[in-house]
Design an enzyme around this catalytic site. Structure first.
Site, short mmCIF file in Angstrom:
data_model
loop_
_atom_site.label_atom_id
_atom_site.label_comp_id
_atom_site.label_asym_id
_atom_site.label_seq_id
_atom_site.Cartn_x
_atom_site.Cartn_y
_atom_site.Cartn_z
N TYR A 51 40.25 3.89 48.70
CA TYR A 51 39.04 3.96 47.88
C TYR A 51 39.02 2.85 46.84
CZ TYR A 51 38.47 8.76 49.69
OH TYR A 51 38.35 9.87 50.47
N HIS A 109 46.11 9.54 55.43
CA HIS A 109 44.65 9.49 55.49
C HIS A 109 44.11 9.66 56.91
CE1 HIS A 109 41.09 7.71 53.01
NE2 HIS A 109 40.72 8.75 53.70
#
Length: 286
Positions: A51, A109
């Site tokens: 992110y 992730h």
């Protein structure tokens, strides 16, 4: 009040039942969003290496005046790290960027690098090595709990075969019109709590007339209905917003969806198109 409620993970760690997602919230906007959320009463913040906002998220937590041990902070080991040494460096890199001694949860992730997402190679050995790195950090006190994201049942089994520390979370795309029922049930059978990202289908559920009408029936917003739905399935929703008004609305969940209406939501036609978000790998697998 939902912001004060928690689930207990299989390792005994408590995790707030509603989190704030920060995907696509960048730079100072991420710091401001997390500050607003903490001020409202959120105590569960979700970020990731990919992110690009870990430092800003941590800065907001430090400046909030809320004790660090009262905030549950999640970050994610980037999907590209599929070797032990790369994962060790990446884990330490997160802590350095955030200036923290520990995070509450770190998860892999994706079982595959993003440019290989959905492909045949499941990176079985690479995921075991990444998991070993998470285990080492967990045992060193750098991470309170470790888990997975976007992992299918075979991917989970691959980790469980050699794990010395069991995963406590599997974070997946889960919302009305797209509930991976079998994966959820499988994860839960392994004592793995399922977190639901994109509980409003990246905004696409605003376009669903059935959902709009059900929200009106309960006198709530579409996001409130969708978040409540996930909670009633035993999931942990992670709505993403930078708007304080939306944060408050998302946490105002003092209603219960009837069994009849839950059944309607359960049987809705699966979403096929995520609009602009369809470019992202996780939405291409819907």
């Amino acid at each position: 009040m939902i912001l004060e409620e928690t689930y207990t993970l299989s390792n005994g760690v408590k995790i707030p039942k509603l989190g704030l997602g920060t995907w696509l919230i960048e730079n100072s906007a991420a710091e401001k969003a997390v500050s607003e959320a903490l001020n409202i009463g959120y105590r569960h913040i979700d970020t990731a290496q990919d992110y690009g906002n870990e430092a800003e998220v941590a800065a907001a937590i430090k400046a909030s005046g809320v004790s660090r041990d009262q905030v549950f902070l999640t970050t994610k080991l980037a999907a590209r790290y599929k070797s032990y040494q790369d994962a060790v460096r990446a884990i330490d890199g997160s802590l350095q960027r955030m200036g923290l001694d520990y995070v509450d949860l770190m998860i892999i992730h994706s079982p595959q690098p993003w440019d290989q997402f959905g492909g045949e190679d499941r990176y079985l050995q690479g995921n075991r090595e990444a998991w070993q790195a998470l285990e080492k950090a967990h045992q060193a006190g750098k991470i309170r709990a470790i888990g997975l994201s976007n992992f299918t049942a075979p991917d989970i089994d691959n980790i469980l075969e050699t794990a010395t520390v069991k995963p406590v979370i599997n974070q997946v795309l889960a919302h009305a019109t797209n509930i991976p029922k079998e994966l959820i049930e499988y994860s839960q059978s392994k004592n793995i709590l399922v977190e639901a990202y994109s509980p409003v289908g990246h905004g696409e559920l605003f376009k669903n007339d059935q959902i709009v009408q059900l929200a009106k029936k309960y006198g709530v917003s579409v996001p409130q209905l969708c978040i409540r739905y996930d909670l009633q399935l035993g999931l942990l929703p992670l709505p993403k917003t930078a708007s304080p008004a939306h944060m408050r609305n998302n946490a105002d969940l003092d209603f219960v969806i009837s069994d009849e209406d839950m059944n309607i939501l359960n049987q809705m036609e699966k979403i096929q198109d995520y609009g602009d978000a369809s470019m992202f790998p996780v939405y291409q697998q819907s």
